[in-house]
Design a protein around this motif. Structure first.
Motif, PDB file in Angstrom:
ATOM      1  N   ILE A  61     -22.415  -2.504 -39.379  1.00 11.81           N
ATOM      2  CA  ILE A  61     -23.696  -2.825 -40.009  1.00 11.81           C
ATOM      3  C   ILE A  61     -23.482  -3.369 -41.419  1.00 11.81           C
ATOM      4  O   ILE A  61     -24.234  -4.228 -41.891  1.00 11.81           O
ATOM      5  N   LYS A  62     -22.447  -2.912 -42.081  1.00 13.40           N
ATOM      6  CA  LYS A  62     -22.157  -3.388 -43.442  1.00 13.40           C
ATOM      7  C   LYS A  62     -21.764  -4.865 -43.426  1.00 13.40           C
ATOM      8  O   LYS A  62     -22.181  -5.634 -44.299  1.00 13.40           O
ATOM      9  N   ALA A  63     -20.978  -5.266 -42.428  1.00 14.72           N
ATOM     10  CA  ALA A  63     -20.589  -6.671 -42.297  1.00 14.72           C
ATOM     11  C   ALA A  63     -21.767  -7.504 -41.796  1.00 14.72           C
ATOM     12  O   ALA A  63     -21.995  -8.623 -42.260  1.00 14.72           O
ATOM     13  N   PHE A  64     -22.538  -6.935 -40.876  1.00 12.74           N
ATOM     14  CA  PHE A  64     -23.676  -7.631 -40.265  1.00 12.74           C
ATOM     15  C   PHE A  64     -24.685  -8.056 -41.335  1.00 12.74           C
ATOM     16  O   PHE A  64     -25.173  -9.181 -41.340  1.00 12.74           O
ATOM     17  N   SER A  65     -24.991  -7.153 -42.252  1.00 12.30           N
ATOM     18  CA  SER A  65     -26.000  -7.414 -43.285  1.00 12.30           C
ATOM     19  C   SER A  65     -25.396  -7.962 -44.573  1.00 12.30           C
ATOM     20  O   SER A  65     -26.124  -8.401 -45.456  1.00 12.30           O
ATOM     21  N   GLU A  66     -24.059  -7.881 -44.679  1.00 10.90           N
ATOM     22  CA  GLU A  66     -23.367  -8.196 -45.923  1.00 10.90           C
ATOM     23  C   GLU A  66     -23.891  -7.315 -47.058  1.00 10.90           C
ATOM     24  O   GLU A  66     -24.086  -7.742 -48.193  1.00 10.90           O
ATOM     25  N   TRP A  67     -24.142  -6.041 -46.718  1.00 13.32           N
ATOM     26  CA  TRP A  67     -24.638  -5.039 -47.664  1.00 13.32           C
ATOM     27  C   TRP A  67     -23.709  -3.833 -47.549  1.00 13.32           C
ATOM     28  O   TRP A  67     -23.508  -3.316 -46.455  1.00 13.32           O
ATOM     29  N   PRO A  68     -23.136  -3.340 -48.648  1.00  8.14           N
ATOM     30  CA  PRO A  68     -22.067  -2.345 -48.557  1.00  8.14           C
ATOM     31  C   PRO A  68     -22.489  -0.890 -48.335  1.00  8.14           C
ATOM     32  O   PRO A  68     -21.636  -0.051 -48.080  1.00  8.14           O
ATOM     33  N   GLY A 120     -31.495  -1.671 -49.011  1.00  6.68           N
ATOM     34  CA  GLY A 120     -31.154  -0.256 -49.002  1.00  6.68           C
ATOM     35  C   GLY A 120     -32.257   0.568 -49.645  1.00  6.68           C
ATOM     36  O   GLY A 120     -33.355   0.078 -49.917  1.00  6.68           O
ATOM     37  N   SER A 121     -31.959   1.828 -49.929  1.00  2.00           N
ATOM     38  CA  SER A 121     -32.998   2.733 -50.422  1.00  2.00           C
ATOM     39  C   SER A 121     -33.526   2.336 -51.803  1.00  2.00           C
ATOM     40  O   SER A 121     -34.716   2.503 -52.073  1.00  2.00           O
ATOM     41  N   ASP A 122     -32.688   1.796 -52.677  1.00  2.00           N
ATOM     42  CA  ASP A 122     -33.166   1.382 -53.998  1.00  2.00           C
ATOM     43  C   ASP A 122     -34.156   0.226 -53.890  1.00  2.00           C
ATOM     44  O   ASP A 122     -35.206   0.230 -54.539  1.00  2.00           O
ATOM     45  N   ILE A 123     -33.831  -0.745 -53.059  1.00  4.89           N
ATOM     46  CA  ILE A 123     -34.733  -1.883 -52.857  1.00  4.89           C
ATOM     47  C   ILE A 123     -36.012  -1.412 -52.178  1.00  4.89           C
ATOM     48  O   ILE A 123     -37.115  -1.826 -52.545  1.00  4.89           O
ATOM     49  N   MET A 124     -35.870  -0.509 -51.201  1.00  2.00           N
ATOM     50  CA  MET A 124     -37.055   0.048 -50.543  1.00  2.00           C
ATOM     51  C   MET A 124     -37.965   0.724 -51.563  1.00  2.00           C
ATOM     52  O   MET A 124     -39.183   0.525 -51.541  1.00  2.00           O
ATOM     53  N   PRO A 159     -28.427   3.915 -46.536  1.00  2.00           N
ATOM     54  CA  PRO A 159     -29.209   3.349 -45.444  1.00  2.00           C
ATOM     55  C   PRO A 159     -29.486   1.848 -45.604  1.00  2.00           C
ATOM     56  O   PRO A 159     -29.346   1.291 -46.696  1.00  2.00           O
ATOM     57  N   GLN A 160     -29.879   1.254 -44.463  1.00  2.00           N
ATOM     58  CA  GLN A 160     -30.280  -0.145 -44.429  1.00  2.00           C
ATOM     59  C   GLN A 160     -31.549  -0.256 -43.591  1.00  2.00           C
ATOM     60  O   GLN A 160     -31.627   0.299 -42.502  1.00  2.00           O
ATOM     61  N   LEU A 161     -32.502  -1.012 -44.102  1.00  2.00           N
ATOM     62  CA  LEU A 161     -33.783  -1.190 -43.427  1.00  2.00           C
ATOM     63  C   LEU A 161     -33.909  -2.595 -42.863  1.00  2.00           C
ATOM     64  O   LEU A 161     -33.629  -3.574 -43.558  1.00  2.00           O
ATOM     65  N   TYR A 162     -34.360  -2.662 -41.611  1.00  2.00           N
ATOM     66  CA  TYR A 162     -34.656  -3.930 -40.952  1.00  2.00           C
ATOM     67  C   TYR A 162     -36.112  -3.922 -40.517  1.00  2.00           C
ATOM     68  O   TYR A 162     -36.592  -2.920 -39.984  1.00  2.00           O
ATOM     69  N   VAL A 163     -36.798  -5.028 -40.774  1.00  2.00           N
ATOM     70  CA  VAL A 163     -38.184  -5.190 -40.338  1.00  2.00           C
ATOM     71  C   VAL A 163     -38.253  -6.460 -39.499  1.00  2.00           C
ATOM     72  O   VAL A 163     -37.889  -7.540 -39.984  1.00  2.00           O
ATOM     73  N   LYS A 164     -38.680  -6.295 -38.254  1.00  2.00           N
ATOM     74  CA  LYS A 164     -38.771  -7.416 -37.307  1.00  2.00           C
ATOM     75  C   LYS A 164     -37.455  -8.184 -37.242  1.00  2.00           C
ATOM     76  O   LYS A 164     -37.423  -9.404 -37.223  1.00  2.00           O
ATOM     77  N   GLY A 165     -36.348  -7.444 -37.226  1.00  2.00           N
ATOM     78  CA  GLY A 165     -35.026  -8.037 -37.076  1.00  2.00           C
ATOM     79  C   GLY A 165     -34.412  -8.576 -38.351  1.00  2.00           C
ATOM     80  O   GLY A 165     -33.269  -9.020 -38.342  1.00  2.00           O
ATOM     81  N   PHE A 180     -30.107   9.447 -50.175  1.00  2.00           N
ATOM     82  CA  PHE A 180     -30.633   8.094 -50.047  1.00  2.00           C
ATOM     83  C   PHE A 180     -31.332   7.908 -48.704  1.00  2.00           C
ATOM     84  O   PHE A 180     -32.385   7.285 -48.624  1.00  2.00           O
ATOM     85  N   SER A 181     -30.737   8.464 -47.641  1.00  2.00           N
ATOM     86  CA  SER A 181     -31.373   8.385 -46.326  1.00  2.00           C
ATOM     87  C   SER A 181     -32.667   9.185 -46.313  1.00  2.00           C
ATOM     88  O   SER A 181     -33.675   8.751 -45.747  1.00  2.00           O
ATOM     89  N   SER A 182     -32.670  10.334 -46.972  1.00  2.00           N
ATOM     90  CA  SER A 182     -33.876  11.154 -47.066  1.00  2.00           C
ATOM     91  C   SER A 182     -34.989  10.397 -47.776  1.00  2.00           C
ATOM     92  O   SER A 182     -36.153  10.403 -47.345  1.00  2.00           O
ATOM     93  N   ARG A 183     -34.645   9.713 -48.853  1.00  2.00           N
ATOM     94  CA  ARG A 183     -35.636   8.936 -49.596  1.00  2.00           C
ATOM     95  C   ARG A 183     -36.168   7.791 -48.743  1.00  2.00           C
ATOM     96  O   ARG A 183     -37.370   7.510 -48.748  1.00  2.00           O
ATOM     97  N   ALA A 184     -35.294   7.114 -48.003  1.00  2.00           N
ATOM     98  CA  ALA A 184     -35.713   6.002 -47.147  1.00  2.00           C
ATOM     99  C   ALA A 184     -36.701   6.484 -46.082  1.00  2.00           C
ATOM    100  O   ALA A 184     -37.717   5.831 -45.820  1.00  2.00           O
TER     101      ALA A 184
END
Length: 110
Positions: free
Chosen positions: A62-69, A83-87, A72-78, A32-36
């Motif tokens: 980071i999981k609590a910060f984003s409320e995403w379990p 995650g990779s599926d949404i990306m 990877p997690q992507l942030y754009v301009k904060g 998943f990180s490779s795909r991201a």
């Protein structure tokens, strides 16, 4: 917990695009990180990355910060994007590239 949230806020505000991942862009440690990474490379944007395997506080925080379990997690301009599926969904629809353009994200050098 506030201390780790402050650290994460600092990290996501330093670069236009930040990827929290397992491993590094050169040596991703999961598919998943490779795909991201591949998606971001296709978008041609400059990005920072954080190897969550090197810091357990960040990995859990980071999981609590984003409320995403998942990572990877992507942030754009904060802002948390997903995650990779949404990306992948956004990339395939042209939405990720559009978001990068709308947010005036720095292009990758070279």
């Amino acid at each position: 917990m506030a201390e780790i949230d402050d650290r994460i806020t600092d990290i996501v505000s330093k670069d236009d695009v930040v990827l929290f991942m397992k491993g590094t862009p050169l040596f991703p440690q999961c598919g998943f990180s490779s795909r991201a990474v591949a998606i971001l490379e296709h978008c041609g944007v400059a990005y920072g990355s954080v190897d969550v395997l090197q810091d357990m506080e960040i990995r859990q925080g980071i999981k609590a910060f984003s409320e995403w379990p998942t990572i990877p997690q992507l942030y754009v301009k904060g802002e948390f994007v997903g995650g990779s599926d949404i990306m992948m969904e956004m990339f395939e629809a042209g939405e990720l590239q559009q978001l990068m353009n709308e947010k005036n994200v720095a292009k990758a050098e070279g």
